[in-house]
Enzyme design. Sequence first.
Site, PDB file in Angstrom:
ATOM      1  N   GLY A   1       0.847  -1.188   0.000  1.00 24.01           N
ATOM      2  CA  GLY A   1       0.000   0.000   0.000  1.00 24.01           C
ATOM      3  C   GLY A   1       0.878   1.230   0.000  1.00 24.01           C
TER       4      GLY A   1
ATOM      5  CE1 TYR B   1       0.357   6.889   4.766  1.00 22.07           C
ATOM      6  CE2 TYR B   1      -1.440   5.671   3.795  1.00 22.07           C
ATOM      7  CZ  TYR B   1      -0.868   6.867   4.172  1.00 22.07           C
ATOM      8  OH  TYR B   1      -1.524   8.028   3.950  1.00 22.07           O
TER       9      TYR B   1
ATOM     10  CG  ASP C   1      -9.031   4.727   2.371  1.00 23.16           C
ATOM     11  OD1 ASP C   1      -9.846   4.968   1.457  1.00 23.16           O
ATOM     12  OD2 ASP C   1      -7.924   4.194   2.174  1.00 23.16           O
TER      13      ASP C   1
END
Length: 309
Positions: free
Chosen positions: A20, A22, A142
């Site tokens: 992702g 992150y 999200d």
Amino acid sequence: MEFPKSAMDAFEKLEKVGEGTYGKVYRARDKATGQIVALKKTRLVEDDEGVPSTTLREISILRMLSRDPHVVKLMDVKQGVNKSGNTVLYLVFEYMETDLKKFIRSYRQHGDNIPPQVIKSLMYQLCKGVDFCHSHGVLHRDLKPHNLLMDRKTLMLKIADLGLARAVTVPLKQYTHEILTLWYRAPEVLLGTTHYSTAVDMWSVGCIFAELVTNTAIFAGDSEVQQLLHIFRLLGTPNEEIWPGVSKLKDWHEYPQWKPQKVSTAVPNLDANGLNLLSKMFEYEPSRRISARKAMEHPYFNDLDKTHL
């Protein structure tokens, strides 16, 4: 939290299951117990004291939310150092074999609809998990099918990627192949509101509900403006009467004027109770949008056996 030589010595990495904005996520085996886990590797922005207090706070919030059966369980946190000498945190989560995005896709590929009672059970679990987060003052911000992990056999659903994106990490780099999806984003966020409320998550829950019924995203825009126009085309262009204060939002412009359609035009195979609940999730004015707790009490769920949910 301290840890021998490398945080990775305790685990055998089996495969990378995701990447992702992150950091990387691995499926791994805990060498001591043999248990399969999901390892999320995140880079830290350190302050003078080492691990920033915001990070520790986020982790304690995650641990607390992990008590809920519908939030993915954070089992452990390991601290390590990468090749460049930066601190890396490994978050050890329970491993779930699939997610709602893959689950929906498997039905779509076979041209089948998800059975209505399965949709009902998944929606109830989602509302329950969201309510737990909201009642502890945490917004997800999200929610999307990809962030909802699942056990295919028991149809247990768990919310993942909670809160972490905000404090634990800085984006490592922009992944060109992973466009941040706008499809589940509430209109007030698209219009630049500075005041986030729990209602932003409930809009996303509505989008997920519609997608479970039709197997396709209800509002699939590829830019913020496109996304708004998709919403306005179905629900009508909002104005001050419907949504007081909308024209004062930072990114408000003059938009084409559409009249609201019936939600059933976009979600034809949903019963009357389901459509009623969905339209309450798609209220424009955030303060009037149904809460997760109220949603759980909606007649749509009356015939659901909730004993094991």
